[in-house]
Design a protein around this motif. Structure first.
Motif, short mmCIF file in Angstrom:
data_model
loop_
_atom_site.label_atom_id
_atom_site.label_comp_id
_atom_site.label_asym_id
_atom_site.label_seq_id
_atom_site.Cartn_x
_atom_site.Cartn_y
_atom_site.Cartn_z
N LEU A 133 0.84 -1.37 -0.20
CA LEU A 133 0.01 -0.45 -0.09
C LEU A 133 0.83 1.14 -0.23
O LEU A 133 1.09 2.54 -0.13
CB LEU A 133 -0.88 -0.28 1.28
CG LEU A 133 -2.04 -0.65 1.62
CD1 LEU A 133 -3.00 -1.14 2.77
CD2 LEU A 133 -3.10 -0.94 -0.08
N GLY A 134 2.40 1.23 0.43
CA GLY A 134 2.62 2.49 0.26
C GLY A 134 2.95 3.11 -0.89
O GLY A 134 2.59 4.42 -0.95
N PRO A 135 3.35 2.79 -1.95
CA PRO A 135 3.40 2.78 -3.26
C PRO A 135 2.43 3.89 -3.53
O PRO A 135 2.08 5.37 -4.04
CB PRO A 135 3.76 2.32 -4.03
CG PRO A 135 4.46 1.37 -3.81
CD PRO A 135 3.77 1.20 -2.40
N ILE A 136 0.81 3.29 -3.59
CA ILE A 136 -0.51 3.64 -4.06
C ILE A 136 -0.62 4.15 -2.86
O ILE A 136 -1.35 5.92 -3.86
CB ILE A 136 -2.04 2.70 -4.41
CG1 ILE A 136 -2.47 3.44 -4.61
CG2 ILE A 136 -2.02 2.53 -1.69
CD1 ILE A 136 -3.60 2.23 -5.04
N GLN A 137 -0.37 5.15 -1.97
CA GLN A 137 -0.64 6.19 -0.99
C GLN A 137 0.04 7.43 -1.04
O GLN A 137 0.34 8.01 -1.04
CB GLN A 137 -0.24 5.52 0.77
CG GLN A 137 -0.86 4.77 1.42
CD GLN A 137 -1.28 3.32 2.19
OE1 GLN A 137 -0.17 4.10 2.73
NE2 GLN A 137 -2.16 3.26 3.33
N LEU A 138 1.16 7.15 -1.14
CA LEU A 138 2.76 8.21 -2.42
C LEU A 138 2.01 8.56 -3.25
O LEU A 138 1.95 10.53 -3.30
CB LEU A 138 3.73 7.70 -2.36
CG LEU A 138 4.59 7.55 -1.20
CD1 LEU A 138 6.07 6.79 -1.94
CD2 LEU A 138 5.55 8.40 -0.81
N MET A 139 1.33 7.49 -4.32
CA MET A 139 0.35 8.52 -5.07
C MET A 139 -0.50 9.34 -5.24
O MET A 139 -1.24 10.25 -5.42
CB MET A 139 0.09 7.54 -6.21
CG MET A 139 1.02 6.90 -6.69
SD MET A 139 0.86 5.69 -8.66
CE MET A 139 -0.63 5.14 -8.79
N GLU A 140 -1.32 9.29 -4.23
CA GLU A 140 -2.73 9.68 -3.45
C GLU A 140 -1.97 11.00 -3.05
O GLU A 140 -2.80 12.42 -2.80
CB GLU A 140 -3.30 8.97 -2.32
CG GLU A 140 -4.16 7.81 -3.43
CD GLU A 140 -4.79 6.48 -2.81
OE1 GLU A 140 -5.16 7.32 -1.29
OE2 GLU A 140 -5.77 6.48 -2.90
N LYS A 141 -0.86 10.95 -2.21
CA LYS A 141 -0.51 12.01 -1.64
C LYS A 141 -0.08 13.37 -2.49
O LYS A 141 -0.26 14.11 -2.08
CB LYS A 141 0.72 12.05 -0.47
CG LYS A 141 -0.08 10.88 1.22
CD LYS A 141 1.30 11.04 1.98
CE LYS A 141 1.08 10.21 2.98
NZ LYS A 141 2.65 10.24 4.26
N ALA A 142 1.04 12.76 -3.40
CA ALA A 142 1.68 13.94 -4.78
C ALA A 142 0.39 14.65 -5.47
O ALA A 142 0.22 15.50 -6.43
CB ALA A 142 1.92 13.22 -5.98
N THR A 143 -1.44 13.83 -5.85
CA THR A 143 -2.65 14.29 -6.23
C THR A 143 -2.87 15.21 -5.34
O THR A 143 -3.42 15.72 -4.50
CB THR A 143 -3.33 13.40 -6.95
OG1 THR A 143 -3.48 12.00 -6.10
CG2 THR A 143 -1.67 12.23 -7.98
#
Length: 143
Positions: A133-143
């Protein structure tokens, strides 16, 4: 090795399909149709493993969704794939906070992303929920 993963509702409608070897659209439709009918017609008292064509099929029902995994190979451990299905459900539950069919339908790209973090080219590469889940949560923070 995993050849396909299907998420299917109780009416037999495919909600997510991921294939790890090439099948034409007609072959996929035939495979899904026959396999879904077989899985849905079985009772809860029957085993969660069936052999279908050249595949060993492992499936499990969670709420209104059937998680179906097709594996190929004689030395594959069905119980390990049953545990993988459980881990996949737990990971989706953690991300969607109690996953349901609608979460998969309306967030299909996120469901595929989570699945891609767990399985690469038919091999299970990660089962740690935090790593998945780390990468998808990082992507959500970036958007």
């Amino acid at each position: 090795m995993i050849r396909f993963i299907l998420l299917v509702n109780k009416q037999g409608q495919t909600r997510l399909a991921q294939y790890y070897n090439f099948l034409t659209i007609d072959e996929r439709a035939a495979l899904e149709g026959e396999l879904i009918r077989k899985c849905l017609s079985r009772t809860e008292n029957q085993c969660s493993f069936i052999e279908y064509r050249q595949y060993k099929v492992v499936y499990r029902r969670y709420a209104s969704l059937y998680f179906i995994v097709g594996v190929e190979g004689e030395d594959e451990n069905e119980l390990a794939y049953l545990e993988f299905i459980h881990t996949m459900v737990e990971t989706l539950d953690k991300y969607f906070e109690n996953v349901c069919e609608l979460d998969i339908m309306f967030n299909i790209e996120k469901a595929h992303f989570i699945l891609d973090e767990m399985v690469m080219n038919g091999c299970i590469v990660d089962t740690n929920k935090a790593n998945i889940l780390g990468p998808i949560q990082l992507m959500e923070k970036a958007t």
